[in-house]
Design a protein around this motif. Structure first.
Motif, PDB file in Angstrom:
ATOM      1  N   GLU A   2       0.831  -1.199   0.000  1.00  0.00           N
ATOM      2  CA  GLU A   2       0.000   0.000   0.000  1.00  0.00           C
ATOM      3  C   GLU A   2       0.868   1.252   0.000  1.00  0.00           C
ATOM      4  N   LYS A   3       0.532   2.182  -0.874  1.00  0.00           N
ATOM      5  CA  LYS A   3       1.287   3.418  -0.991  1.00  0.00           C
ATOM      6  C   LYS A   3       0.952   4.342   0.169  1.00  0.00           C
ATOM      7  N   MET A   4       1.991   4.917   0.778  1.00  0.00           N
ATOM      8  CA  MET A   4       1.788   5.815   1.914  1.00  0.00           C
ATOM      9  C   MET A   4       1.249   7.145   1.424  1.00  0.00           C
ATOM     10  N   SER A   5       0.358   7.732   2.179  1.00  0.00           N
ATOM     11  CA  SER A   5      -0.200   9.043   1.852  1.00  0.00           C
ATOM     12  C   SER A   5      -0.035   9.950   3.056  1.00  0.00           C
ATOM     13  N   TYR A   6       0.124  11.235   2.799  1.00  0.00           N
ATOM     14  CA  TYR A   6       0.336  12.212   3.856  1.00  0.00           C
ATOM     15  C   TYR A   6      -0.759  13.260   3.792  1.00  0.00           C
ATOM     16  N   LYS A   7      -1.182  13.690   4.954  1.00  0.00           N
ATOM     17  CA  LYS A   7      -2.115  14.801   5.048  1.00  0.00           C
ATOM     18  C   LYS A   7      -1.327  16.019   5.519  1.00  0.00           C
ATOM     19  N   ASP A  16       5.845  29.142  11.203  1.00  0.00           N
ATOM     20  CA  ASP A  16       4.624  28.405  11.531  1.00  0.00           C
ATOM     21  C   ASP A  16       4.871  26.904  11.420  1.00  0.00           C
ATOM     22  N   LEU A  17       5.594  26.497  10.378  1.00  0.00           N
ATOM     23  CA  LEU A  17       5.924  25.087  10.197  1.00  0.00           C
ATOM     24  C   LEU A  17       6.866  24.605  11.294  1.00  0.00           C
ATOM     25  N   GLU A  36      17.864  17.687  14.944  1.00  0.00           N
ATOM     26  CA  GLU A  36      16.586  16.970  14.905  1.00  0.00           C
ATOM     27  C   GLU A  36      15.519  17.811  14.216  1.00  0.00           C
ATOM     28  N   LEU A  37      15.505  19.110  14.515  1.00  0.00           N
ATOM     29  CA  LEU A  37      14.530  19.996  13.885  1.00  0.00           C
ATOM     30  C   LEU A  37      14.762  20.080  12.385  1.00  0.00           C
ATOM     31  N   LEU A  38      16.037  20.118  11.968  1.00  0.00           N
ATOM     32  CA  LEU A  38      16.369  20.165  10.538  1.00  0.00           C
ATOM     33  C   LEU A  38      15.893  18.913   9.826  1.00  0.00           C
ATOM     34  N   ALA A  39      16.077  17.746  10.461  1.00  0.00           N
ATOM     35  CA  ALA A  39      15.649  16.486   9.844  1.00  0.00           C
ATOM     36  C   ALA A  39      14.141  16.463   9.640  1.00  0.00           C
ATOM     37  N   SER A  43      12.210  16.642   6.016  1.00  0.00           N
ATOM     38  CA  SER A  43      11.269  15.552   5.730  1.00  0.00           C
ATOM     39  C   SER A  43       9.915  16.102   5.295  1.00  0.00           C
ATOM     40  N   HIS A  44       9.491  17.171   5.961  1.00  0.00           N
ATOM     41  CA  HIS A  44       8.207  17.781   5.607  1.00  0.00           C
ATOM     42  C   HIS A  44       8.279  18.449   4.232  1.00  0.00           C
ATOM     43  N   ILE A  45       9.393  19.101   3.938  1.00  0.00           N
ATOM     44  CA  ILE A  45       9.571  19.713   2.622  1.00  0.00           C
ATOM     45  C   ILE A  45       9.518  18.646   1.534  1.00  0.00           C
ATOM     46  N   GLU A  46      10.121  17.493   1.805  1.00  0.00           N
ATOM     47  CA  GLU A  46      10.114  16.400   0.828  1.00  0.00           C
ATOM     48  C   GLU A  46       8.697  15.878   0.598  1.00  0.00           C
ATOM     49  N   LYS A  47       7.914  15.803   1.667  1.00  0.00           N
ATOM     50  CA  LYS A  47       6.516  15.377   1.524  1.00  0.00           C
ATOM     51  C   LYS A  47       5.730  16.369   0.674  1.00  0.00           C
ATOM     52  N   MET A  48       6.028  17.648   0.846  1.00  0.00           N
ATOM     53  CA  MET A  48       5.369  18.676   0.045  1.00  0.00           C
ATOM     54  C   MET A  48       5.715  18.508  -1.429  1.00  0.00           C
TER      55      MET A  48
END
Length: 240
Positions: A2-7, A16-17, A36-39, A43-48
């Protein structure tokens, strides 16, 4: 598999992020672990990117800023890194305070809702409509003659006084077309002359809108004239 999906949430900016990631991962805002904050941030930028979301330059600038702070902290003497870290921490704390205040104001101020105290409207009690004397006399005698026997006056007697003339839009469509039949053009204001009542003026205005919509007539806004169009002609078209 199953392909992972992100909200993904919409963030007003990189601060804010960062504040969202600090709360989500239960980090100490007063002593943020940059690595840790950079990681988490990258990761969030990559999801975007995976969601084909447009990433503004300010988010990328913050990523470069975090990478620079982390790199500076690897040096034997990292006074600059500590200074940059403290500056970022101060901005995050200040942004968090503004965010809390904004939520309080949103509940108390009802942004987007405008209201005012109802104002009293002065009612004009002067009867300004004129009637023929014969109509008024007939109504008066009818009321006076029935008063002794307690019989209510007939509605027909007062129909010419209190009743209003019903004007159909279709009748005004015919009126406008007949006015344009001879000269093909007419002054727009001339359609509302000849002491028309409010009902007649409204019906005339709606008739003009209907004729423009169906492309039966065209309106010359510059010269304030209305023109009869040929079938299939467009408004503003020029003759060859």
């Amino acid at each position: 598999m199953e392909k992972m999906s992100y909200k993904l949430n919409d963030f007003e900016g990189p601060l804010d992020l960062l504040l969202h990631l600090i709360k989500k991962n239960k980090l100490n805002i007063y002593d943020v672990q940059i690595s840790e904050l950079l990681a988490q941030y990258l990761s969030h930028i990559e999801k975007m990117k995976q969601q084909d979301m447009e990433i503004s330059s300010e988010f990328l600038e913050m990523a470069a800023r975090l990478i620079y702070i982390k790199t500076a902290m690897l040096l034997p003497k990292h006074e600059e890194a500590e200074s940059l870290k403290q500056e970022l921490t101060g901005q995050l704390i200040e942004y968090e305070q503004y965010h809390k205040i904004a939520k309080v104001l949103e509940k108390e101020m009802n942004f987007g809702l405008i209201a005012r105290i109802p104002q009293e409207i002065t009612r004009d009690k002067i009867y300004s409509i004129q009637h023929q004397i014969s109509v008024l006399f007939k109504a008066y005698t009818d009321v006076a003659g029935r008063k002794a026997s307690n019989i209510p006056p007939s509605k027909e007697v007062f129909s010419q006084i209190v009743s209003r003339k019903i004007v159909s839009v279709f009748s005004k469509v015919i009126f406008v077309l007949r006015k344009l039949k001879t000269l093909n053009t007419a002054e727009y204001n001339s359609l509302f002359s000849n002491r028309q009542t409010k009902s007649e003026m409204v019906a005339t205005f709606l008739a003009v809108l209907e004729l423009i919509k169906t492309k039966r007539v065209g309106l010359d806004e510059e010269n304030k004239k209305i023109k009869l169009l040929k079938v299939g002609a467009k408004v503003g078209s020029k003759k060859s």
